[in-house]
Design an enzyme around this catalytic site. Sequence first.
Site, short mmCIF file in Angstrom:
data_model
loop_
_atom_site.label_atom_id
_atom_site.label_comp_id
_atom_site.label_asym_id
_atom_site.label_seq_id
_atom_site.Cartn_x
_atom_site.Cartn_y
_atom_site.Cartn_z
N ARG A 1 0.83 -1.21 0.00
CA ARG A 1 0.00 0.00 0.00
C ARG A 1 0.86 1.26 0.00
O ARG A 1 0.64 2.18 -0.79
CB ARG A 1 -0.94 0.00 1.21
CG ARG A 1 -2.11 -0.96 1.10
CD ARG A 1 -3.05 -0.83 2.30
NE ARG A 1 -2.39 -1.21 3.54
CZ ARG A 1 -2.32 -2.45 4.00
NH1 ARG A 1 -2.86 -3.43 3.31
NH2 ARG A 1 -1.71 -2.72 5.13
N MET A 2 1.86 1.29 0.90
CA MET A 2 2.72 2.47 0.94
C MET A 2 3.61 2.53 -0.28
O MET A 2 3.87 3.61 -0.82
CB MET A 2 3.57 2.46 2.21
CG MET A 2 2.94 3.17 3.39
SD MET A 2 2.40 4.86 3.05
CE MET A 2 3.91 5.60 2.46
N ASN B 1 6.75 8.15 11.84
CA ASN B 1 5.66 8.78 11.10
C ASN B 1 6.23 9.97 10.34
O ASN B 1 7.01 10.75 10.90
CB ASN B 1 4.55 9.24 12.05
CG ASN B 1 3.27 9.58 11.34
OD1 ASN B 1 3.23 10.50 10.53
ND2 ASN B 1 2.21 8.85 11.64
N HIS C 1 -5.07 1.43 14.09
CA HIS C 1 -4.64 1.22 12.72
C HIS C 1 -5.46 0.10 12.07
O HIS C 1 -6.19 -0.63 12.74
CB HIS C 1 -3.15 0.85 12.66
CG HIS C 1 -2.23 2.00 12.87
ND1 HIS C 1 -1.83 2.41 14.11
CD2 HIS C 1 -1.64 2.86 11.99
CE1 HIS C 1 -1.03 3.45 14.01
NE2 HIS C 1 -0.90 3.75 12.72
N HIS C 2 -5.27 -0.04 10.76
CA HIS C 2 -5.97 -1.05 9.98
C HIS C 2 -5.61 -2.47 10.45
O HIS C 2 -4.59 -2.69 11.12
CB HIS C 2 -5.63 -0.89 8.49
CG HIS C 2 -4.15 -0.89 8.22
ND1 HIS C 2 -3.42 -2.05 8.06
CD2 HIS C 2 -3.26 0.13 8.14
CE1 HIS C 2 -2.15 -1.75 7.85
NE2 HIS C 2 -2.02 -0.43 7.90
N LYS D 1 -1.97 -4.25 9.97
CA LYS D 1 -0.72 -3.81 10.62
C LYS D 1 -0.21 -4.91 11.54
O LYS D 1 -0.99 -5.47 12.33
CB LYS D 1 -0.93 -2.50 11.38
CG LYS D 1 0.36 -1.91 11.94
CD LYS D 1 0.15 -0.49 12.41
CE LYS D 1 1.43 0.10 12.98
NZ LYS D 1 2.51 0.17 11.98
N GLY E 1 4.87 2.60 15.43
CA GLY E 1 6.06 3.43 15.51
C GLY E 1 5.73 4.84 15.97
O GLY E 1 6.49 5.46 16.73
#
Length: 273
Positions: A15-16, A127, A158-159, A162, A168
């Site tokens: 995704r990232m 982040n 979070h989703h 993860k 983090g």
Amino acid sequence: MTHKPGIVVTGASGRMGQMLIRTICDSDRAHLVGALERPGHDWLGRDVGEAMGGAALGVPVTDDPLEAFARAQAVIDFTAPEATLEFSQIAAQARAVHVIGTTGFSSDQLAALKPAARHAVIVRAGNMSLGVNLLVQLTRKVAAALDVDFDIEVIEAHHKHKVDAPSGTALMLGEAAAEGRGVALDQVSERGRDGITGARGAGAIGFSAVRGGDIVGEHDVLFAGEGERIVLRHVATDRAIFARGALKAALWGQEKQPGEYDMVDVLGLRDPI
């Protein structure tokens, strides 16, 4: 900067990774020169743009970081700690800026990054967003202003995909709170409550994690005192904020001497606000 730095994205299919590729391709300040995936991945050998379901970008997906990094001025890396450690050594050999958004490092793994920073710029942050880094600074200031009568809890969501917890970012916030109080986080951290745990210890910094759905990222820092509560909050609704921050870090690092940096440096927030 008179030229557009070439950037390699690791973990290109994630995704990232895909968000980073789109962000770089949309930028007029950098260009994509490499897309990396693990050996055996079904994207290997394919044009990364076509693999993402779009137009060809002229960049084939490879599993050879040495060859890819040799053409790059920066590497943006949101993968896993073991892979990031390998990439850091190769990026240092190439003298490429290594932007690390990977989380879940152990203290030993973080120490293992230091040799690479003697030869190249490393920008590592849990982040990459402007808002979160402002929140970190505010957390430090508020923690310094309040005594241990205020309990501190970092609450993150979070989703469901993860794999590490606390996030983090949550750890960044916990570190900031600990710094504000002049203590070491590992001495006051409180995690994983279950069953009869006893009363909360004075001065503890607690962590709570939520995982579900497609939550991009939500972080609250709760300061709970007798009769009042202070809550500092950041909500991310679009993963693109992290990609934009990572690209900003890659560009910023082009002009810097080898060493370890973070987004506070990139955003010019090092001085107290």
